[in-house]
Write a protein that holds these residues in place. Structure first.
Motif, short mmCIF file in Angstrom:
data_model
loop_
_atom_site.label_atom_id
_atom_site.label_comp_id
_atom_site.label_asym_id
_atom_site.label_seq_id
_atom_site.Cartn_x
_atom_site.Cartn_y
_atom_site.Cartn_z
N UNK A 274 -13.31 -2.16 5.05
CA UNK A 274 -11.94 -1.74 5.30
C UNK A 274 -11.42 -2.09 6.68
N UNK A 275 -12.05 -3.07 7.34
CA UNK A 275 -11.65 -3.45 8.70
C UNK A 275 -10.84 -4.74 8.68
N UNK A 276 -9.50 -4.60 8.79
CA UNK A 276 -8.60 -5.76 8.71
C UNK A 276 -7.97 -6.10 10.06
N UNK A 277 -8.44 -5.44 11.13
CA UNK A 277 -7.78 -5.63 12.43
C UNK A 277 -7.84 -7.06 12.92
N UNK B 162 -3.24 -7.02 -1.93
CA UNK B 162 -3.91 -5.76 -2.24
C UNK B 162 -5.42 -5.91 -2.32
N UNK B 163 -5.93 -7.12 -2.56
CA UNK B 163 -7.38 -7.26 -2.69
C UNK B 163 -8.06 -7.28 -1.32
N UNK B 164 -7.29 -7.44 -0.24
CA UNK B 164 -7.88 -7.43 1.09
C UNK B 164 -7.95 -6.03 1.69
N UNK B 165 -7.21 -5.10 1.11
CA UNK B 165 -7.24 -3.72 1.60
C UNK B 165 -7.99 -2.87 0.59
N UNK B 166 -9.05 -2.21 1.05
CA UNK B 166 -9.81 -1.36 0.14
C UNK B 166 -8.87 -0.33 -0.46
N UNK B 167 -8.77 -0.31 -1.77
CA UNK B 167 -7.83 0.57 -2.45
C UNK B 167 -8.38 0.93 -3.82
N UNK B 168 -7.47 1.34 -4.70
CA UNK B 168 -7.88 1.72 -6.05
C UNK B 168 -8.57 0.60 -6.79
N UNK B 169 -8.18 -0.66 -6.52
CA UNK B 169 -8.79 -1.79 -7.19
C UNK B 169 -10.29 -1.86 -6.91
N UNK C 92 -10.55 5.59 5.73
CA UNK C 92 -9.14 5.21 5.89
C UNK C 92 -8.33 5.83 4.77
N UNK C 93 -7.01 5.89 4.96
CA UNK C 93 -6.14 6.55 4.00
C UNK C 93 -6.27 5.96 2.60
N UNK C 94 -6.29 4.63 2.52
CA UNK C 94 -6.36 3.98 1.20
C UNK C 94 -7.67 4.27 0.50
N UNK C 95 -8.77 4.30 1.27
CA UNK C 95 -10.09 4.57 0.68
C UNK C 95 -10.17 6.01 0.20
N UNK C 96 -9.73 6.94 1.04
CA UNK C 96 -9.81 8.36 0.70
C UNK C 96 -9.02 8.67 -0.56
N UNK C 97 -7.78 8.16 -0.63
CA UNK C 97 -6.97 8.49 -1.80
C UNK C 97 -7.57 7.89 -3.08
N UNK C 98 -8.13 6.67 -2.97
CA UNK C 98 -8.73 6.04 -4.15
C UNK C 98 -9.99 6.79 -4.59
N UNK D 70 3.12 3.75 2.63
CA UNK D 70 3.49 2.75 1.62
C UNK D 70 2.34 2.48 0.66
N UNK D 71 1.13 2.40 1.21
CA UNK D 71 -0.04 2.16 0.37
C UNK D 71 -0.25 3.27 -0.65
N UNK D 72 -0.03 4.51 -0.22
CA UNK D 72 -0.15 5.66 -1.13
C UNK D 72 0.84 5.53 -2.28
N UNK D 73 2.08 5.23 -1.96
CA UNK D 73 3.11 5.10 -2.99
C UNK D 73 2.79 3.95 -3.95
#
Length: 674
Positions: A234-237, A254-261, A306-312, A353-356
């Motif tokens: 999850x490190x995109x800096x 979306x495939x570069x940011x750890x998310x629901x996918x 991170x927010x995207x990881x936690x929510x997923x 935005x990622x959450x939405x």
């Protein structure tokens, strides 16, 4: 609508509305708590009365809705940091510089010149304090990165985060306020390091850095390594800007940011591996559930929570629990409960935005499943798998389309083709990456062999995405879109889906009405924006930029040879629904609504007899402002952002002396004359 039979869904929606209302109004926690107590008491009474009724009465439903709304307002009030007595903003003033002690909690995405961090405040002038401050450090002056847990003592006054300086520009200050961050401090000679706090942030970062260093033996190129860090940790800096832009233009960012996918892929794989445990009946299924939850949350911790990881992970945790209790039909409930839990724990997620996008995509995939599951184009499972990838990608894009247009203003036409390759590729890369991480510590020779395959796959994936993104003409950019248009477009999508389920007369009428409403909003919005009149002096640093908008025509004035690439110009044109952009050389005089406007540059040439209403100073002109005021008698002086700060300070003093309003765009933002 079938999904509304699940009561948790409307409760979650109403609570989200409450959070939005509570975030826009600074309601004190005591007041919000009192209102919450009354609403809860009313709910209990309504419930008790409803038990005595043979037929359900609407007052209980209404009381539940009111309680959910008040709950959202209450939670937003409790989480609004300045409401707490120990918040640092209550301990600082403009009279003297405070001494602020805190520790680095997270490194965020840097810009070209500075690294950025979140500083968690521990004390102000020796007194216990809380809150977060944005800290920036020059890359030239401080080439060494700060680490999580580094204790910093700063002797300086926090400055407000710069607000949007031009119309229709992204307001970074407002975005940070939603994250409870209100100030920033630039690190100079105003700070010292005061040790190391070995907290959770510190150990997570150490663990993550250890995993990253395990890849050193592979000697990957920066481009490959940065993709690995993005996908696994999850490190995109440090992501390469060109590659990042390619993924955006191809519609697969979306495939570069750890998310629901990514969590969905891991969830599917771990479920498959642990499936034999289900043979041991209930105990086996319980062990399977616990192992799945342990794996998902371990991955979330490694990825830095991170927010995207936690929510997923929260979402799929609830899905896992639902599957354990054989609640397959209540997938909507699992999604809604996970959303409600996240919002109650951190209301600021609502504005992320990622959450939405994540919940819009997942909801659309689940809701439209009865429609697209009927599509079987072949008797071969492999062919159907790729067909499913395309269809699910299209469904997800349909769910996020209005939000994408609103936030990003662009639409990649080739995203289905990109997703056909990118999603299977990222699945393989993610699995192989996890395998390589493990065997990096076990068997180095095997790790090097598998690592070469991993690097080859990533390079191929980057190359393919770059090729898709090279078709610039198929990436529709700078799309003008507003919040009412977003809502009305969702109305069309919902009406179309309902019509797809049952092609009834009423639903056909509803769909046509939704389309007419969208068209009407678009026509009215475009007419209002294009026919409004204004004269704008932009807060543009490199070159002066002026917009003259009258009678539905907008002209931009600038001497910049690449003015068409100017972000402020693009944002203004997009916000005003401009069909075309015309850039003309900057003039010395303008006439707007019977007001004369004089522009004075470094040449210091101006006519003394025109008596301008407004004087615009640019390029740090050396003109004698006192003499100019005496000879032309202007009513307002404007200094754009091309001037040096020293010149602005002198002009401000001169204007104050002559009691003439002074507007510096670098301080107050663009000057707009309606």
């Amino acid at each position: 609508m079938t999904i509304l039979k699940y009561p948790i869904i409307p409760i979650t929606i109403i609570a989200a509305i409450g959070i939005a209302l509570g975030s826009n109004n600074s309601i004190q926690p005591i007041t919000a708590s009192a209102i919450m107590a009354v609403a809860f008491a009313a709910l209990v009474m309504a419930y008790r009365f409803s038990l005595k009724e043979l037929l359900p009465k609407p007052y209980f439903t209404i009381s539940v809705g009111i309680a959910a709304l008040v709950l959202g307002i209450w939670v937003a009030s409790l989480h609004y940091a300045p409401n707490h007595n120990a918040h640092y903003t209550r301990m600082i003033d403009d009279s003297e510089k405070p001494t602020i002690k805190g520790y680095i909690s997270e490194r965020i995405k840097p810009n070209n010149f500075s690294e950025k961090y979140y500083l968690k405040v521990q004390a102000v002038n020796g007194q216990y304090a809380t809150g977060k401050i944005l800290v920036t450090a020059s890359k030239k002056k401080f080439p060494e990165l700060l680490n999580a847990g580094d204790i910093i003592v700063i002797y300086d006054s926090p400055q407000p985060i710069t607000k949007a300086g031009n119309p229709y520009q992204f307001d970074y200050a407002a975005y940070m306020e939603r994250q409870n961050i209100f100030h920033q401090i630039k690190l100079k000679s105003n700070h010292i390091k005061a040790g190391q706090l070995k907290n959770t942030d510190y150990y997570i970062e150490c663990f993550r850095n250890d995993l990253i260093s395990s890849f050193n033996q592979h000697n990957y190129s920066p481009k490959v390594m940065n993709v690995i860090k993005a996908l696994l940790l999850g490190q995109r800096q440090d992501m390469d800007k060109d590659i990042n832009q390619d993924y955006i233009d191809a519609g697969v960012i979306h495939i570069l940011a750890i998310s629901g996918l990514h969590i969905a892929i891991l969830f599917y794989i771990i479920n498959l591996i642990l499936k034999p445990l289900t043979r041991f009946r209930k105990k086996g299924r319980l062990i399977q559930l616990l192992l799945i939850l342990a794996f998902l949350w371990s991955f979330a911790i490694v990825a830095g929570l991170s927010a995207s990881v936690v929510r997923a992970v929260v979402m799929f945790s609830f899905v896992s629990i639902g599957l354990y209790f054989n609640r397959n039909a209540n997938t909507f409930n699992s999604i809604a409960v996970s959303m409600l839990v996240l919002l109650l724990a951190k209301p600021s997620f609502l504005f992320d935005v990622g959450f939405q996008l994540s919940y819009a995509a997942v909801f659309s995939i689940v809701w439209l499943q009865p429609l697209y599951r009927k599509i079987k184009i072949s008797k071969y499972k492999v062919v159907n798998y790729f067909a499913d990838v395309v269809v699910i990608s299209l469904v997800a894009q349909l769910g996020v389309l209005p939000l994408t247009l609103y936030y990003f203003g662009q639409f990649p036409a080739l995203f289905p083709i990109a997703n056909i390759v990118a999603i299977p590729a990222v699945t393989v890369v993610l699995v192989m990456g996890i395998v390589v991480v493990i065997i990096n510590y076990i068997y180095s020779n095997l790790a090097l062999l598998v690592g070469k395959v991993l690097a080859f796959l990533i390079e191929c994936m980057n190359g393919f995405i770059g090729w898709i993104a090279s078709f610039k003409g198929l990436v529709i950019k700078d799309i003008s879109f507003t919040l009412p248009l977003t809502a009305s477009l969702y109305g069309i999508i919902i009406a179309a889906v309902l019509w797809g389920f049952q092609k009834k007369y009423k639903r056909t009428v509803a769909l046509l009405c939704a389309i007419i409403l969208f068209q009407s909003i678009y026509i009215v919005t475009k007419w209002q924006r294009t026919n409004s009149n204004e004269f704008v002096v932009f807060n543009n640093w490199a070159n002066s930029l002026i917009a003259y908008k009258q009678s539905g025509i907008t002209y931009f004035y600038s001497n910049d040879s690449i003015a068409l690439e100017n972000w402020n110009l693009k944002a203004y044109a997009k916000g005003n629904f401009a069909d075309s952009v015309t850039v003309l050389p900057l003039q010395h005089t303008f006439w707007y609504k019977q007001k004369r406007i004089l522009v004075v540059d470094s040449l210091k040439i101006y006519e003394t007899g025109i008596n301008p209403d407004i004087v615009v100073l640019r390029q740090s002109t050396g003109v004698n402002l006192q003499r100019l005021i005496e000879t032309t008698k202007p009513k307002v002086i404007v200094a754009d952002a091309t001037n040096y700060q020293g010149s602005i300070n002198r002009w401000k003093a001169t204007c104050n002396k002559n009691k003439i309003p002074f507007h510096a765009t670098a301080e107050k933002g663009s000057y707009i004359l309606k």
